[in-house]
Design a protein around this motif. Structure first.
Motif, short mmCIF file in Angstrom:
data_model
loop_
_atom_site.label_atom_id
_atom_site.label_comp_id
_atom_site.label_asym_id
_atom_site.label_seq_id
_atom_site.Cartn_x
_atom_site.Cartn_y
_atom_site.Cartn_z
N UNK A 111 0.76 -1.14 0.00
CA UNK A 111 0.15 -0.21 -0.03
C UNK A 111 0.83 1.23 -0.09
N UNK A 112 2.01 1.38 0.52
CA UNK A 112 2.83 2.33 0.51
C UNK A 112 3.32 2.72 -0.94
N UNK A 113 2.96 2.00 -1.88
CA UNK A 113 3.32 2.55 -3.24
C UNK A 113 1.96 2.33 -4.26
N UNK A 114 1.02 2.41 -3.37
CA UNK A 114 -0.50 2.45 -4.07
C UNK A 114 -0.59 3.50 -4.95
N UNK A 115 -1.31 3.32 -6.10
CA UNK A 115 -1.94 4.56 -7.04
C UNK A 115 -3.22 4.41 -7.03
N UNK A 116 -3.70 5.23 -7.85
CA UNK A 116 -5.28 5.21 -7.97
C UNK A 116 -5.93 3.94 -8.61
N UNK A 117 -4.88 3.37 -9.50
CA UNK A 117 -5.32 2.21 -9.99
C UNK A 117 -5.35 1.08 -9.15
#
Ligand code: IPE
Ligand code: MG
Length: 220
Positions: A141-147
């Motif tokens: 989740x630390x590198x989560x994007x909108x996608x």
């Protein structure tokens, strides 16, 4: 679908009578949308906040949902309507959840209008559940994007709505499709939901047709 209570009160009737008429309106609009070739229609049927209402009213609405899911299979089949769900299934009465699951499965192959029943649905709740599901599945989740977030929403394959319609004149979102509606056009009609017919739907679509959609950009 707002205004059932006001519709009933204006006639000196119980709020439940308004919900009964509201169900008839929902059937009219589903049929009209299917006939017009609309691909997706999400009906805000019961929100995560609607549990605050009197138990009698809540039970009545759940009873209507149960009856509608069970009793309309021929109608879905004839019109190619696929039933889907948005919302928290775990918070639903078990019999409703089972009925919903059965309706979704039995109509899963129909390729006409997709009717998404937002039932025990809240936009914030949907985002919270999406984040939890992502975390539980080991998503970084630390590198989560909108996608990333979109992938874990209730119906990730359903496109964002072009148009969000609210009946009964209130200019509020009321926690509906917060993520998906980011660039939707909004349309508010003063007509109470039980009075909705194809005419009101056509008026909404006509208004939508006149909007200039820019999605944050500018029109060349
Ligand atoms: C129906 O309208 C919406 C549902 C929660 C089923 P309302 O019951 O909110 O009607 P009003 O706002 O009291 O008129
Ligand atoms: Mg209301």
């Amino acid at each position: 679908m707002d205004g059932n209570g006001r519709w009933a009160r204006a006639r000196g009737q119980m709020r439940t009578q308004g919900h009964l008429e509201g169900l008839k309106a929902a059937k009219r609009i589903v049929k009209a949308a299917a006939d017009m070739g609309i691909r997706y229609l999400t009906l805000y049927t019961f929100s995560t906040e609607n549990w605050k209402r009197a138990a009698g009213e809540v039970n009545f609405i759940m009873g209507l949902v149960r009856k509608y899911l069970r009793g309309e299979l021929d109608f879905y089949r004839e019109n190619g309507i696929r039933i889907r769900h948005a919302g928290d299934t775990t918070g639903l009465p078990p019999d409703i959840a089972a009925e919903l699951k059965a309706a979704c499965e039995e109509t899963g192959n129909f390729d006409g209008l997709q009717v998404i029943l937002a039932l025990n649905y809240g936009g914030r709740d949907e985002i919270v559940r999406a984040v939890r599901r992502a975390a539980l599945g080991g998503t970084d989740l630390a590198s989560a994007t909108e996608a990333t977030i979109r992938l874990f929403l209730d119906n990730p394959d359903v496109p964002d709505p072009d148009l969000v319609i609210r009946s009964a004149g209130e200019f509020r979102i009321s926690n509906f499709l917060l993520w998906e509606g980011a660039y939707a056009e909004y349309y508010v009609s003063p007509v109470l939901w039980p009075d909705w017919t194809e005419k009101e739907l056509r008026a909404a679509l006509e208004a939508f047709g006149k909007r200039e959609r820019k999605f944050g950009g500018i029109v060349p």
